[in-house]
Design a protein around this motif. Structure first.
Motif, mmCIF file in Angstrom:
data_model
loop_
_atom_site.group_PDB
_atom_site.id
_atom_site.type_symbol
_atom_site.label_atom_id
_atom_site.label_comp_id
_atom_site.label_asym_id
_atom_site.label_seq_id
_atom_site.Cartn_x
_atom_site.Cartn_y
_atom_site.Cartn_z
ATOM 1 N N GLY A 79 0.820 -1.212 0.000
ATOM 2 C CA GLY A 79 0.000 0.000 0.000
ATOM 3 C C GLY A 79 0.854 1.263 0.000
ATOM 4 N N ASP A 80 1.933 1.254 0.780
ATOM 5 C CA ASP A 80 2.840 2.410 0.803
ATOM 6 C C ASP A 80 3.507 2.626 -0.559
ATOM 7 O OD1 ASP A 80 2.250 2.875 3.471
ATOM 8 O OD2 ASP A 80 4.084 1.902 4.214
ATOM 9 N N GLU A 81 3.945 1.534 -1.191
ATOM 10 C CA GLU A 81 4.619 1.623 -2.484
ATOM 11 C C GLU A 81 3.695 2.155 -3.578
ATOM 12 O OE1 GLU A 81 6.301 -2.202 -3.420
ATOM 13 O OE2 GLU A 81 7.473 -2.221 -1.558
ATOM 14 N N HIS A 82 2.414 1.880 -3.470
ATOM 15 C CA HIS A 82 1.451 2.264 -4.505
ATOM 16 C C HIS A 82 0.460 3.313 -4.009
ATOM 17 C CE1 HIS A 82 2.935 -0.964 -7.055
ATOM 18 N NE2 HIS A 82 2.934 -1.721 -5.975
ATOM 19 N N GLU A 83 0.887 4.072 -3.001
ATOM 20 C CA GLU A 83 -0.011 5.030 -2.359
ATOM 21 C C GLU A 83 -0.641 6.011 -3.345
ATOM 22 O OE1 GLU A 83 -0.043 8.457 1.108
ATOM 23 O OE2 GLU A 83 1.815 7.373 0.696
ATOM 24 N N GLY A 84 0.162 6.618 -4.184
ATOM 25 C CA GLY A 84 -0.362 7.613 -5.120
ATOM 26 C C GLY A 84 -1.428 7.039 -6.043
ATOM 27 N N ARG A 85 -1.122 5.915 -6.623
ATOM 28 C CA ARG A 85 -2.071 5.279 -7.544
ATOM 29 C C ARG A 85 -3.333 4.861 -6.803
ATOM 30 N NH1 ARG A 85 -0.553 0.646 -11.905
ATOM 31 N NH2 ARG A 85 -2.534 0.677 -13.018
ATOM 32 N N LEU A 86 -3.169 4.263 -5.629
ATOM 33 C CA LEU A 86 -4.337 3.817 -4.863
ATOM 34 C C LEU A 86 -5.218 4.989 -4.464
ATOM 35 C CD1 LEU A 86 -2.615 1.090 -2.685
ATOM 36 C CD2 LEU A 86 -4.296 0.710 -4.504
ATOM 37 N N ARG A 87 -4.592 6.091 -4.014
ATOM 38 C CA ARG A 87 -5.384 7.276 -3.659
ATOM 39 C C ARG A 87 -6.140 7.803 -4.878
ATOM 40 N NH1 ARG A 87 -4.738 9.198 1.312
ATOM 41 N NH2 ARG A 87 -2.888 8.616 2.491
ATOM 42 N N ARG A 88 -5.492 7.763 -6.038
ATOM 43 C CA ARG A 88 -6.124 8.254 -7.251
ATOM 44 C C ARG A 88 -7.319 7.394 -7.644
ATOM 45 N NH1 ARG A 88 -5.014 6.779 -12.441
ATOM 46 N NH2 ARG A 88 -3.063 5.808 -11.782
ATOM 47 N N VAL A 89 -7.169 6.096 -7.624
ATOM 48 C CA VAL A 89 -8.291 5.243 -8.051
ATOM 49 C C VAL A 89 -9.387 5.161 -7.005
ATOM 50 C CG1 VAL A 89 -6.893 3.919 -9.682
ATOM 51 C CG2 VAL A 89 -7.185 3.069 -7.350
ATOM 52 N N ILE A 90 -9.026 5.215 -5.741
ATOM 53 C CA ILE A 90 -10.036 5.178 -4.693
ATOM 54 C C ILE A 90 -10.811 6.493 -4.661
ATOM 55 C CG2 ILE A 90 -10.400 5.143 -2.184
ATOM 56 C CD1 ILE A 90 -8.016 3.154 -2.070
ATOM 57 N N GLY A 91 -10.083 7.581 -4.904
ATOM 58 C CA GLY A 91 -10.717 8.894 -4.901
ATOM 59 C C GLY A 91 -11.610 9.138 -6.098
ATOM 60 N N GLY A 92 -11.557 8.229 -7.069
ATOM 61 C CA GLY A 92 -12.412 8.367 -8.225
ATOM 62 C C GLY A 92 -11.926 9.392 -9.230
ATOM 63 N N THR A 93 -10.679 9.867 -9.104
ATOM 64 C CA THR A 93 -10.184 10.902 -10.012
ATOM 65 C C THR A 93 -9.502 10.301 -11.233
ATOM 66 O OG1 THR A 93 -8.095 11.024 -8.813
ATOM 67 C CG2 THR A 93 -9.851 12.549 -8.152
ATOM 68 N N GLY A 94 -9.403 9.026 -11.284
ATOM 69 C CA GLY A 94 -8.758 8.420 -12.445
ATOM 70 C C GLY A 94 -8.935 6.928 -12.408
ATOM 71 N N ARG A 95 -8.477 6.307 -13.462
ATOM 72 C CA ARG A 95 -8.629 4.869 -13.562
ATOM 73 C C ARG A 95 -7.278 4.236 -13.869
ATOM 74 N NH1 ARG A 95 -12.903 1.640 -17.292
ATOM 75 N NH2 ARG A 95 -11.884 -0.287 -16.800
ATOM 76 N N ALA A 96 -6.956 3.218 -13.104
ATOM 77 C CA ALA A 96 -5.677 2.531 -13.330
ATOM 78 C C ALA A 96 -5.772 1.659 -14.572
ATOM 79 C CB ALA A 96 -5.325 1.672 -12.117
ATOM 80 N N ILE A 97 -4.654 1.553 -15.270
ATOM 81 C CA ILE A 97 -4.622 0.688 -16.446
ATOM 82 C C ILE A 97 -3.721 -0.484 -16.174
ATOM 83 C CG2 ILE A 97 -4.812 0.875 -18.896
ATOM 84 C CD1 ILE A 97 -3.840 3.655 -18.820
#
Length: 120
Positions: free
Chosen positions: A102-120
Motif C-alpha cells: 500500500g505504501d509503495e502504490h499510495e499515489g495510484r491507490l489514492r487516485r483510483v479510490i478517490g475516483g479521479t482516475g482509472r488505473a490501467i
C-alpha cells in the motif's frame, strides 16, 4: 457469533482469510496489538475514527478466530489487555507486506479510490 444471512462459501484460502479478516479495522488492530498496544483505550487512540462498540465487536471476533487472547485482571476498575496468539503472530508478516504494498502504490491507490482516475 452473529447469524448469517448468506451461507459461508469457503472454497479456498482466500475465502478463509477474508472471513477471518473481514472488518474495516481488524488488520490494524492486529498490527497495533503486535506493536505492543494492548489496552482497549490504547487501541481506541490509535484508531480514533472507529467507535468503541465497533472495535469491541471486531476484537471479540478476532478472539473467536483465535488470533488474539484477552486477559482480564482482577482489579477495580477491571484492567483488560489483548495479546496475539501464536496463530495470530503468523499473520504479522502478511499484514506488514500488505502495508508495504500500500505504501509503495499510495499515489495510484489514492487516485483510483478517490475516483479521479482509472488505473490501467
Amino acid at each position: 457469533m452473529r447469524e448469517r444471512k448468506i451461507p459461508l462459501n469457503l472454497n479456498c484460502g482466500l475465502d478463509l482469510i477474508g472471513e477471518v479478516l473481514y472488518g474495516k479495522w481488524k488488520m490494524r488492530l492486529l498490527w497495533f496489538i503486535s506493536q505492543g498496544h494492548k489496552r482497549p483505550s490504547e487501541l481506541q487512540r490509535k484508531i480514533p475514527d472507529a467507535s468503541r462498540r465497533v472495535l469491541n465487536v471486531q476484537l471479540k471476533e478476532l478472539e473467536e478466530h483465535e488470533l488474539i487472547c484477552k486477559t482480564i485482571y482482577p482489579v477495580v476498575p477491571p484492567k483488560v489487555e489483548y495479546e496475539l496468539t501464536d496463530f495470530g503472530r503468523t499473520l504479522v508478516p502478511v499484514i506488514g507486506a500488505l502495508g508495504m504494498w500500500g505504501d509503495e502504490h499510495e499515489g495510484r491507490l489514492r487516485r483510483v479510490i478517490g475516483g479521479t482516475g482509472r488505473a490501467i
